[in-house]
Each structure stands twice: as C-alpha cells, then as structure tokens.
Design an enzyme around this catalytic site. Structure first.
Site, PDB file in Angstrom:
ATOM      1  N   LYS A 261       4.448  -5.087   1.847  1.00 38.78           N
ATOM      2  CA  LYS A 261       5.381  -5.328   0.754  1.00 38.78           C
ATOM      3  C   LYS A 261       4.809  -6.369  -0.178  1.00 38.78           C
ATOM      4  O   LYS A 261       5.230  -6.490  -1.299  1.00 38.78           O
ATOM      5  CB  LYS A 261       6.700  -5.866   1.305  1.00 38.78           C
ATOM      6  CG  LYS A 261       7.408  -4.900   2.189  1.00 38.78           C
ATOM      7  CD  LYS A 261       8.783  -5.445   2.502  1.00 38.78           C
ATOM      8  CE  LYS A 261       9.362  -4.695   3.674  1.00 38.78           C
ATOM      9  NZ  LYS A 261      10.696  -5.100   4.006  1.00 38.78           N
ATOM     10  N   ARG A 262       3.917  -7.164   0.339  1.00 42.78           N
ATOM     11  CA  ARG A 262       3.431  -8.281  -0.455  1.00 42.78           C
ATOM     12  C   ARG A 262       2.122  -7.974  -1.180  1.00 42.78           C
ATOM     13  O   ARG A 262       2.058  -8.017  -2.389  1.00 42.78           O
ATOM     14  CB  ARG A 262       3.277  -9.541   0.399  1.00 42.78           C
ATOM     15  CG  ARG A 262       4.613 -10.247   0.605  1.00 42.78           C
ATOM     16  CD  ARG A 262       4.586 -11.184   1.774  1.00 42.78           C
ATOM     17  NE  ARG A 262       4.613 -10.456   3.024  1.00 42.78           N
ATOM     18  CZ  ARG A 262       5.732 -10.090   3.638  1.00 42.78           C
ATOM     19  NH1 ARG A 262       6.892 -10.386   3.131  1.00 42.78           N
ATOM     20  NH2 ARG A 262       5.684  -9.428   4.777  1.00 42.78           N
TER      21      ARG A 262
END
Ligand code: GLU
Length: 506
Positions: A261-262
């Site tokens: 997600k990052r």
C-alpha cells in the site's frame, strides 16, 4: 446449483478490518466471495472486524463500502443491510466473544494470563539475548489455583490465552493447497481476549464464522500461518473449520515484491494499489470486475472480455491458482479502453463528469449542462484508456483564449509552411469561418478543403495552424468538431492569438 466442496449451504463472508484504505487485494477477495456466493446461490456477507481499536479508522469503513459497491458487489447481509446474524460489526458483538472465551476457560482449553506488558517486553528481550525463539513462555498457564485466586483478588488485569498443545502436530486443509501440517511446538499460546474485553482476530473470526454459519473462508495467503491456531480454536469448541481457501498474494508489477500500500513506485513507474485511486483514475467497474476475476482464477485463456453473469456461471473455487502473480496493469488499461468504447457517449459523459469537475475545477452541474462535452466526448471515446486521460484531451476547450499556452509555437506552422505562410492560412480561414452557416463540422471542413486547394496548400498544411491555435497542443480531438465545441467567436479569438504568436516568430 451443485457445490462439490461442502454439503453445507454456501455462506461466505468478506471480513475486512477498517484500518486503512481498501487495497486491490482486498477487493479481489471480496470479488471471489461474491462470485462464489452468486455461483452457488449462497449468501455473501460483509462483516467488519474492528476489534483492533488502536488501528480503527472510521473513514476507511465508508470508503470500503463505497469501493465494494462501486464494483457492484452488493452484500446480502452486513452492517447497513442487516440480516439474521446482526450485528455485523464485531465491536457490537463483544458479549458473544466474552461468553465464548468463558466457555474455553471453563473447559480448560484457555487460561487467564496476568503478565504485564513490561514483563512480556523483558521476557522477549531476554529470549533475544539468549538466542531463544521469542514467544510467550506460558508462565500463567502453570499458575496454581491459589495463585490465580490471589491475582483475581488483587484485581489484576488479564488476557485470555489459548492453551496450545505442547506436543504433536496440527493439520488443516486448504482447498487449493491440500493438507498442511505444523508441529505444535512452533505455535504460541495466542491471546484470544484482550484485557479491554475485546477479542483478537483468532477468537472473533472463529466465533463469528461459526455463529454466522460460514461455509467457506476465502482470505489472503498472508493468513495461512494463522490457520493452525484457528483449527485448534474451533476444535476446542467442538466445531469444524469452514472450507479454507487462501488466495494467492498479488505481486507488484515487477513480479518481485508483494504489492504494497505504501511503496508505489516500481522500476521507476508509479502504480496504483488502493481502490479509491483506481476509481479516481477513471477505471470502469466492469473493466475492473473482468480484470480482477482473472487474478488468481481464469475465466478462459482464449476469452478476454466476458459478462459478469458469464463469470458467475463459470466461477469455481477449486480452480483458483495458489501461485502468486503480478498484476498486468497494461492489460487493465487495455480492458478499460475496451469497456469505454462499449458504453454510450452519454454514459461516458456521466462517468467523466466527476473526474473533469475535480481537475478543471468546474462544478459537476455546470459540466453536465455543457454542450462542449456533448460534442467532444464522442470524439475522444475511441482514444481513452483511462477516464482521467480525458482531461489532457479536452482541457483547452474549457479555457479562455488568453489562457491557451503555446509552449511550442512551431506547432502553429502548417506542414511545409513558414510563419508568414501560416499566418496567411489562418487569416484566410478566419474570413471563411465568419461566413459559414450553420457553423457545423461538415460545412467548415468542406470550406477549408476548398480554400486549401485554392491556395495550393495541402489539406494537412491548411488545418495544422488551426489545430494548434485552438488547443495549443500537438494532439487534440478532430479539428472541426473542436471548432464546433468552441463556437465561432471563440475560435476566431484563438485564431487571432495564433496569428500573434506566429508574428513573434518573425
Ligand atoms: N480482518 C481480517 C483482515 O483484515 C480478515 C481475514 C479473514 O478474512 O479472515 O484481512
């Protein structure tokens, strides 16, 4: 419809924790739940696993539901729609977990642990220092009844832990991976109920899967390692595990790392991972539905585009491929382009409106009523892969003549024409434009062709300066429709600006 994997009626649940934005992997899990429920005529349940209050994020719950509905995954039971097993939000079900934890305490399958956070930290540090494997040392498992009573009398806070067998092995079955056996010595006495009275995932998910009569658990591969604990928990209650299917992890586009997600840049290219990002980039739900259906399962290697109903008809959890796979983003773009071409221009305009509204800073109401869009949308429909690309195609139409930037004035030169000749073309055309009635693409085009021939200039040479004067760009929608969208007066203003820019070139 027959269901070869269990004699029970099919009930599947998507059980996200609202701790952040929904990820494409989560959406794929929900989609597979949905496909399986619809394929079998079973129920698709949405359950919110919010017992980790430290990580709870109220906004993400809303966004999660929006994401599922965007894809068309309507749930049959869930927080907002209710159902026979309500409530569907775990923090509203605390009493169930407490009762069940008590059942395990009573049977001796679980015990209260009074170790403080400080003691656990010290223990872990000591284990690290002496190179032992870290984990709870089971001190409270061996307390005598008197020692327990003393701690209770002193009002010491406690958690409830599962008393994992210290010997032997635990075997569970994953539908697509077969039997998996672990040595119980590798397992921990996991916490089931925390000192705040809320359960951990291990207890809450097992109790709810049982009470909600879940037949199949589809969840990400990252949960595979928790399955032995879950097997022990359900055995302690005398229940059975639902059919387990751990869905393959999704890799980042390089195929080397897990999609995160990052970290969103891989090999110098940014990639999207969160569902709301795909929505704002303008992927169509049908394209995403088609795309994700083929991530870990395959509709038919020979068929690229299929209807939702066809996917539901064929979907088969036994054929899910456990192997991790990278997402073919190019394929998604291609598919999206295909779906964009299938919808009507009016539907496309409706899809584009919120995206353009944000980017062009014009209200949606104004855009919906704007006939420039009605004219231009059909012109760019063939060219879009993502809806957000529309901005680049048509932003010039929503600027005033003064705002058009001629970054590259050489674009104003007609093919094989110098600046003076290009000015002559623009002025010749401007005179023509003033007389065309009605001001429609076919008429303008016919008149321009005639003038090009009269001046002995190629059609391309004649059209080029107009295209650039109008949009300031090298690539833009077809010229005559662009003129129609702007209207005669605005076209003439821009032609004048083109003349001025060319004049500066000397
Ligand atoms: N709450 C877990 C999650 O956030 C659910 C895992 C499961 O489906 O059991 O992914």
């Amino acid at each position: 419809m027959s269901n070869p994997t269990t004699p029970r009626p099919v009930r599947v649940r998507f059980a996200p924790s609202p701790t952040g934005e929904l990820h494409l992997g989560g959406l794929r899990t929900a989609l597979f739940d949905y496909l399986w429920a619809r394929h079998t005529g079973g129920a698709f349940i949405l359950r919110i696993e919010d017992t980790d209050q430290k990580r709870y994020d109220a906004k993400s719950l809303e966004s999660l539901m929006r994401g599922l509905r965007w894809l068309g995954l309507e749930w049959d039971e869930g927080p907002d729609v209710g159902g026979p097993h309500a409530p569907y939000i775990q923090t509203e079900r605390a009493a169930f977990y407490q009762q069940h934890a008590q059942m395990l305490l009573d049977s001796g399958a679980a015990y209260r642990c009074y170790c403080t956070a400080e003691r656990l930290t010290e223990m872990r540090e000591e284990q690290r220092r002496t190179k032992q494997t870290t984990g709870y040392d089971r001190r409270c498992r061996h307390l005598s009844p008197a020692e327990r009573a003393e701690r209770e009398a002193a009002g010491m806070p406690s958690v409830v832990r599962l008393a994992v067998p210290t010997e032997g092995k635990t075997t569970f079955t994953d539908l697509i991976r077969g039997d998996i056996t672990v040595d119980n010595r590798q397992l921990q006495d996991e916490v089931l109920l925390k000192s705040d009275g809320l359960p951990t995932y291990h207890l809450a998910a097992m109790v709810d899967d049982h009470l909600m009569e879940i037949s199949h658990v589809l969840r990400g591969e990252e949960w595979l390692s928790t399955a032995p604990i879950h097997k022990l928990v359900v055995e302690a209650f005398g229940w059975e595990l639902p059919v387990l299917v751990h869905l393959p992890v999704i890799l980042d586009p390089s195929g080397k790392g897990k999609m995160s997600k990052r970290k969103k840049v891989v090999e110098g290219k940014e990639y999207l991972a969160l569902v709301h990002e795909f929505i704002s980039a303008g992927y169509l739900p049908d394209a995403m539905f088609n795309f994700l259906t083929n991530v870990g399962w395959n509709y038919d290697p020979m068929v690229e585009i299929f209807e939702r109903e066809e996917a539901i008809e064929r979907f088969d959890i036994t054929q899910i491929n456990p192997k991790a796979a990278a997402l073919p983003y190019d394929k998604l773009d291609w598919l999206n382009g295909q779906y964009i071409r299938q919808i009507t221009p009016a539907a496309l305009k409706a899809q584009l409106t919120p995206i353009l509204s944000k980017q062009l800073k014009i209200s949606e109401a104004k855009l919906s009523a704007d006939n420039r869009l009605d004219i231009l949308v059909p012109q760019i429909q063939e060219r879009l892969k993502r809806l957000d690309e529309a901005v680049e195609w048509i932003d010039w139409a929503f600027k005033s003549a003064d705002e058009i930037v001629y970054d590259d004035p050489s674009l104003l030169l007609g093919r094989k024409l110098d600046a003076a000749q290009s000015i002559a073309v623009l002025e010749d055309g401007a005179a023509v434009l003033r007389t065309i009635e009605p001001f429609l693409p076919d008429n303008t085009q016919a008149a321009f062709r005639e003038r090009a021939t009269a001046l002995g200039v190629s059609a391309g040479g004649y059209f080029g300066p107009f295209r650039a004067a109008i949009s300031g760009k090298k690539v833009s929608p077809p010229l005559f429709e662009s003129m129609q969208a702007l209207g005669r007066d605005e076209v003439l203003r821009r032609v004048q600006r083109g003349v001025e820019e060319l004049g500066k070139m000397g």
